[in-house]
Design a protein around this motif. Structure first.
Motif, PDB file in Angstrom:
ATOM      1  N   LEU A  29       0.809  -1.215   0.000  1.00 42.81           N
ATOM      2  CA  LEU A  29       0.000   0.000   0.000  1.00 42.81           C
ATOM      3  C   LEU A  29       0.846   1.271   0.000  1.00 42.81           C
ATOM      4  CD1 LEU A  29      -2.993   0.554  -0.110  1.00 42.81           C
ATOM      5  CD2 LEU A  29      -2.962   0.830   2.355  1.00 42.81           C
ATOM      6  N   MET A  30       1.866   1.344   0.834  1.00 36.73           N
ATOM      7  CA  MET A  30       2.677   2.568   0.889  1.00 36.73           C
ATOM      8  C   MET A  30       3.474   2.811  -0.394  1.00 36.73           C
ATOM      9  SD  MET A  30       1.769   4.249   3.151  1.00 36.73           S
ATOM     10  CE  MET A  30       1.497   4.741   4.775  1.00 36.73           C
ATOM     11  N   PRO A  31       4.132   1.807  -0.989  1.00 36.33           N
ATOM     12  CA  PRO A  31       4.783   2.068  -2.278  1.00 36.33           C
ATOM     13  C   PRO A  31       3.786   2.486  -3.364  1.00 36.33           C
ATOM     14  CG  PRO A  31       5.672   0.079  -1.322  1.00 36.33           C
ATOM     15  CD  PRO A  31       4.500   0.473  -0.477  1.00 36.33           C
ATOM     16  N   ALA A  32       2.612   1.867  -3.379  1.00 35.99           N
ATOM     17  CA  ALA A  32       1.599   2.249  -4.364  1.00 35.99           C
ATOM     18  C   ALA A  32       1.141   3.690  -4.135  1.00 35.99           C
ATOM     19  CB  ALA A  32       0.416   1.291  -4.298  1.00 35.99           C
ATOM     20  N   ALA A  33       0.974   4.085  -2.886  1.00 32.87           N
ATOM     21  CA  ALA A  33       0.575   5.466  -2.580  1.00 32.87           C
ATOM     22  C   ALA A  33       1.669   6.449  -2.981  1.00 32.87           C
ATOM     23  CB  ALA A  33       0.249   5.600  -1.096  1.00 32.87           C
ATOM     24  N   ALA A  34       2.926   6.076  -2.784  1.00 34.70           N
ATOM     25  CA  ALA A  34       4.032   6.953  -3.180  1.00 34.70           C
ATOM     26  C   ALA A  34       4.080   7.127  -4.693  1.00 34.70           C
ATOM     27  CB  ALA A  34       5.354   6.392  -2.664  1.00 34.70           C
ATOM     28  N   VAL A  35       3.938   6.030  -5.434  1.00 38.09           N
ATOM     29  CA  VAL A  35       3.945   6.108  -6.893  1.00 38.09           C
ATOM     30  C   VAL A  35       2.750   6.921  -7.386  1.00 38.09           C
ATOM     31  CG1 VAL A  35       3.673   4.717  -8.993  1.00 38.09           C
ATOM     32  CG2 VAL A  35       5.275   4.003  -7.224  1.00 38.09           C
TER      33      VAL A  35
END
Length: 60
Positions: A29-35
């Motif tokens: 979730l956090m990498p997807a939110a960053a991207v």
């Protein structure tokens, strides 16, 4: 019918689910939110430059 048996049998499952939730949040979730955040900002700048023109001094 006591709740003590249910409480002790549910703890390992609850701990496993908490670990799974933590790993899902940190690895997915956090990498997807960053991207998505960086991509959204890039899209906004791109659209702004399409409307307002490229940055730099005005042409003479």
């Amino acid at each position: 019918m006591s709740a003590a048996g249910d409480d002790t049998s549910g703890r390992p499952r609850r701990r496993r689910m908490e670990i799974f939730a933590f790993l899902f949040l940190t690895a997915v979730l956090m990498p997807a939110a960053a991207v998505a955040t960086v991509g959204g900002y890039g899209l906004a700048v791109w659209v702004y430059q399409m409307l307002a023109g490229p940055p730099g001094p005005p042409a003479r």
